[in-house]
Design an enzyme around this catalytic site. Structure first.
Site, PDB file in Angstrom:
ATOM      1  N   PHE A 153       0.849  -1.193   0.000  1.00  0.00           N
ATOM      2  CA  PHE A 153       0.000   0.000   0.000  1.00  0.00           C
ATOM      3  C   PHE A 153       0.888   1.247   0.000  1.00  0.00           C
ATOM      4  O   PHE A 153       1.924   1.319   0.681  1.00  0.00           O
ATOM      5  CB  PHE A 153      -0.892   0.053   1.250  1.00  0.00           C
ATOM      6  CG  PHE A 153      -1.878  -1.077   1.368  1.00  0.00           C
ATOM      7  CD1 PHE A 153      -3.125  -0.973   0.798  1.00  0.00           C
ATOM      8  CD2 PHE A 153      -1.546  -2.221   2.082  1.00  0.00           C
ATOM      9  CE1 PHE A 153      -4.045  -2.000   0.922  1.00  0.00           C
ATOM     10  CE2 PHE A 153      -2.461  -3.252   2.212  1.00  0.00           C
ATOM     11  CZ  PHE A 153      -3.713  -3.147   1.618  1.00  0.00           C
ATOM     12  N   ASP A 154       0.447   2.228  -0.749  1.00  0.00           N
ATOM     13  CA  ASP A 154       0.958   3.578  -0.544  1.00  0.00           C
ATOM     14  C   ASP A 154       0.193   4.178   0.630  1.00  0.00           C
ATOM     15  O   ASP A 154      -0.900   3.702   0.978  1.00  0.00           O
ATOM     16  CB  ASP A 154       0.784   4.404  -1.820  1.00  0.00           C
ATOM     17  CG  ASP A 154       1.310   5.812  -1.674  1.00  0.00           C
ATOM     18  OD1 ASP A 154       2.269   5.999  -0.894  1.00  0.00           O
ATOM     19  OD2 ASP A 154       0.759   6.704  -2.336  1.00  0.00           O
TER      20      ASP A 154
END
Length: 552
Positions: free
Chosen positions: A405-406
């Site tokens: 995930f960013d």
């Protein structure tokens, strides 16, 4: 001859004529009376012809006495003693005498002079019937004939009364016939089975042999089908979890499989040619798409969970969501079964947008290759991302689901992104240090990270932390020293754990992604997703926040 003798002779002739005339009159009167009663001066009654047991006159049984001169009126001059000698034998004897013609009748003098002879027995008569055995019916008939002999009128009346009495007795005591109760009724086939003939026995033996051969054939056939069925990968799969407990991931058919060939036909030749092409190639297996490896990794997590919890319902449930027509469904089903994918729920909307069905399917996360549909799903409050396949192949882990995930505008809100765009980085760092104890607002994929963390805790409870089939990554451009503290405290405040946190401080993410080899990487910037594709990473762009506005 003296005068006296002449007078006596004339007197005798007159008497003789009178006797003959009276005899013929009596005969005519007797023939008209049919069963009347004749009597002489001696009060001797003559019986009627005897009847048989049915009340009919027997053959050759008319009484000879009816034609006998003895029935004539007695002469005046004849003495009474001669009349008494005309007593007839019993009626049974007289009824057996044969008739005599009038020419053969004897004169009164000869008849009176001859003694009365008994009639021959009935057995000697040429036309007599054999004697009837003395059963109940013959006895009844004899009683009726006796009554008729004694009194014809009373006999006929008695016969009718006896018939009525017998009918009344029969009505009062009806004859009981054996009746088969309904439960014992048997059809013709059942009765034939109870009493079979030789032909039936041969037929039964032939049918038994034929049935045994048929059973052997059926058993061999179903054994081969069972073997083939067990060898199919998708046939031994467990049942899907209940939707209200499952983590529903809806995947587009164009994201799951590579359908570029059909897309080209649709764009160049239209919908009808596209549908015809799919029908003609329904047995042609589709090649994997960008979401294929991700879906396979989700199924591996389900398998591991069911090994530890056989009745577990908190699993991933994959739904194939597409706007394709139902005619394409056969090819999709064949491709799903070919790869052994555990996908049981399909939604083919026939050209209509499937976004309206996402909430009906209780969808937690939606993946598609169409960015417009992804934006519609996000507006409906459903976590969504646009899938992109890597340019080159990369080896992926088959025993662990890896999700990267960013941070900003993916797990968190785009609050910090607004400050970084509007002000310089120094203002951004000062803002994060000032509000490090204030949790960040949640982003579109925060709920998906919560689902992954809930499943991880199930493995931790079984002491499977190091062997957990789920691993999460946070890959962010933030600096750990200046803005990393607020991120970690926010995750802790949410009660979420992240396995690996990578703070790059603005460095490129591609080399890190090549090392991690995630099944999917979520980012909000198209610049980062396009760079990762070049190295073979499967990416999913989240169209959310200020960066999405800048991209448009």
């Amino acid at each position: 001859m003296s005068q006296t003798s002449l007078k006596q002779k004339k007197k005798n002739e007159t008497t003789t004529r009178y006797s003959k005339d009276s005899l013929e009159a009596e005969k005519r009167r007797d023939s008209g009376k049919s069963g009347g009663r004749l009597s002489t001066q001696g009060a001797q009654e003559l019986s009627l012809p005897k009847e048989n047991s049915r009340g009919h006159l027997g053959r050759n049984q008319w009484s000879r006495t009816a034609q006998s001169p003895s029935t004539r009126a007695p002469s005046v001059d004849e003495p009474k003693s001669r009349n008494t000698s005309l007593k007839l034998p019993p009626s049974s004897a007289t009824s057996q005498t044969s008739p005599t013609s009038p020419s053969q009748q004897e004169s009164p003098g000869e008849l009176s002079a001859k003694p009365s002879l008994p009639s021959p027995p009935a057995s000697s008569m040429p036309f007599s019937r054999p004697p009837t055995p003395p059963d109940h019916q013959s006895q009844a008939g004899s009683r009726r004939s006796t009554k008729m002999h004694d009194n014809p009128e009373s006999g006929a009346h008695g016969m009718g009364q006896e018939i009525r009495e017998s009918r009344d007795a029969r009505d009062t005591h009806p004859r009981e016939y054996p009746r088969t109760p309904p439960t014992e009724w048997k059809s013709f086939a059942q009765r034939r089975a109870l009493n079979p003939s030789q032909m039936d026995r041969d037929s039964v033996s032939d049918q038994t042999q034929w049935r045994e051969e048929e059973d052997d054939y059926d058993e061999a056939y179903w054994a081969s089908v069972r073997t083939l069925y067990e060898n199919i990968p998708g046939c031994s799969r467990p049942g899907p979890p209940k939707p209200k407990h499952a983590i529903t991931v809806a995947v587009s058919s164009w994201a799951l499989f590579n359908m570029a060939d059909g897309s080209k036909i649709y764009e160049e030749e239209g919908l009808e040619k596209y549908m015809e092409y799919q029908l003609n190639n329904e047995n042609v297996i589709l090649t994997p798409g960008p979401a294929f490896r991700f879906v396979k990794a989700l199924q591996h997590v389900n398998a591991r969970l069911r090994d530890l919890y056989p009745d577990e319902q908190d699993l991933f449930d994959i739904v194939l969501m597409t706007n394709n027509h139902a005619q394409v469904g056969v090819r999709l089903i064949n491709s799903v079964n070919h790869y052994g994918l555990l996908i049981d729920r399909f939604c083919l909307t026939g050209g209509k947008s499937p976004i309206g069905y996402l909430k009906a399917y209780l969808t937690n996360f939606y993946l598609s290759e169409d960015s417009e549909k992804v934006q519609e799903a996000i507006q409906e409050g459903i976590a969504s991302a646009t899938m992109f396949d890597g340019v080159k192949d990369m080896a992926y882990c088959d025993t662990q689901l890896r999700v990267a995930f960013d941070g900003d505008a993916v797990l968190f809100s785009d609050e910090s992104e607004h400050i970084a765009k509007e002000h310089e980085l120094d203002k951004f760092f000062q803002h994060e240090i000032l509000f490090e104890n204030k949790p960040l607002a949640q982003g579109p994929l925060k709920g998906f990270l919560e689902d992954l963390g809930r499943l991880q805790k199930k493995f931790y409870a079984k002491d499977e932390r190091l062997l957990c089939p789920i691993r999460t990554y946070l890959i962010t451009a933030r600096s750990a020293a200046s803005s990393g503290t607020r991120v970690l405290k926010t995750l802790h405040r949410w009660g979420l754990e992240i396995d690996e946190a990578l703070f790059l401080a603005g460095a490129p993410k591609d080399p890190i992604l090549v090392e991690i080899r995630p099944h999917i990487f979520f980012d909000d910037r198209m610049f980062n997703t396009e760079g990762a594709q070049k190295f073979g990473t499967i990416t999913a762009q989240v169209p959310y926040g200020i960066n999405e506005k800048m991209n448009n």
